[in-house]
Design an enzyme around this catalytic site. Structure first.
Site, short mmCIF file in Angstrom:
data_model
loop_
_atom_site.label_atom_id
_atom_site.label_comp_id
_atom_site.label_asym_id
_atom_site.label_seq_id
_atom_site.Cartn_x
_atom_site.Cartn_y
_atom_site.Cartn_z
N ARG A 89 6.55 -15.01 7.04
CA ARG A 89 5.76 -13.96 6.67
C ARG A 89 4.22 -14.43 7.07
NH1 ARG A 89 9.37 -10.18 4.01
NH2 ARG A 89 8.13 -8.27 3.79
N ARG A 117 11.97 6.32 1.97
CA ARG A 117 13.07 5.49 2.10
C ARG A 117 14.37 5.55 0.95
NH1 ARG A 117 12.32 -0.41 4.48
NH2 ARG A 117 11.05 -0.57 2.50
N ARG A 152 1.33 -3.90 0.71
CA ARG A 152 2.35 -4.68 1.85
C ARG A 152 1.71 -4.42 3.12
NH1 ARG A 152 7.41 -1.56 -0.13
NH2 ARG A 152 8.57 -2.83 1.52
#
Ligand code: AMP
Length: 210
Positions: free
Chosen positions: A88, A122, A163
């Site tokens: 990441r 989600r 995020r």
């Protein structure tokens, strides 16, 4: 074949990983899933990870790299693996190159305007299945295994903003990193369904491996 799956939160990495696991038999390794299991189990790693995850920040590299390195030493990954959520940042990518071979990086590219709605809507199942509330018609259980669906603790508007910012500043540079190595396979999703995205990924992977 060893693959890195790259993409912003909500791009569909987990969904595509499940498809790819079925077709190519690659072992799916999700650092997010590993952290969530540790949080649920109340382990020392879980205790460290929780505050970072809740804030939408990256868990420190030394913790994350150690977990992945150990996982990649297990026997089952010898037939090929697929990393979902790792690396990441550039440091993690460089570390990964030290302890494993990466053959290809599949970059799932999604219009960022869609991501907030995708993530906040989600609903997931402990079996790994993922849904969006707009298609559930009020259903609260998983079509695949019948277990109850739930919302991830970090799938809320405040954390998602952080995020996405973390992705843009720290993870997106990996696109250039893998392009420079000649390993980047980018799939532009547009409005494509998960099945259509999967077909595009397979086409790229199969051509790449010829
Ligand atoms: P994910 O399930 O991939 O969206 O990951 C959920 C959260 O776990 C991320 O927002 C990070 O806080 C943490 N995380 C997952 N993978 C990594 C990683 N490679 N490095 C640092 N933190 C990570």
């Amino acid at each position: 074949m060893n693959i890195v799956l790259l993409g912003a939160p909500g791009a569909g990495k987990g969904t595509q990983a499940a498809f790819l696991e079925g077709k190519y038999g690659l072992v799916h390794i999700s650092t997010g899933d590993i952290f969530r299991a540790n949080i649920k189990g109340g382990t020392p790693i879980g205790k460290v990870a929780k505050s970072y995850i809740d804030a939408g920040k990256l868990v420190p590299d030394e913790v994350t790299c150690e977990i992945v390195k150990n996982r990649l030493e297990e026997d089952d990954v010898k037939a090929g693996f697929m990393l979902d959520g790792f690396p990441r940042n550039l440091f993690q990518a460089q570390q990964l190159d030290e302890f494993a071979r990466v053959d290809a990086c599949v970059n799932i590219s999604v219009d960022t305007a869609l991501l907030m709605d995708r993530i906040c809507g989600r609903r997931v199942c402990s079996c790994g299945a993922s849904y969006h509330i707009s298609t559930l018609g009020g259903k609260t259980t998983c079509d695949k295994c019948g277990r109850p669906l739930y919302q991830r603790a970090d799938d809320n508007p405040e954390t998602v903003g952080a995020r996405l910012e973390t992705y843009n500043t720290q993870t997106a540079p990996l696109i250039d990193y893998y392009a420079a190595q000649g390993k980047l396979l980018t799939v532009e999703c547009g409005n494509a369904s998960p099945e259509e995205v999967f077909a595009m990924i397979c086409e790229k992977l199969d051509n790449f491996n010829k």
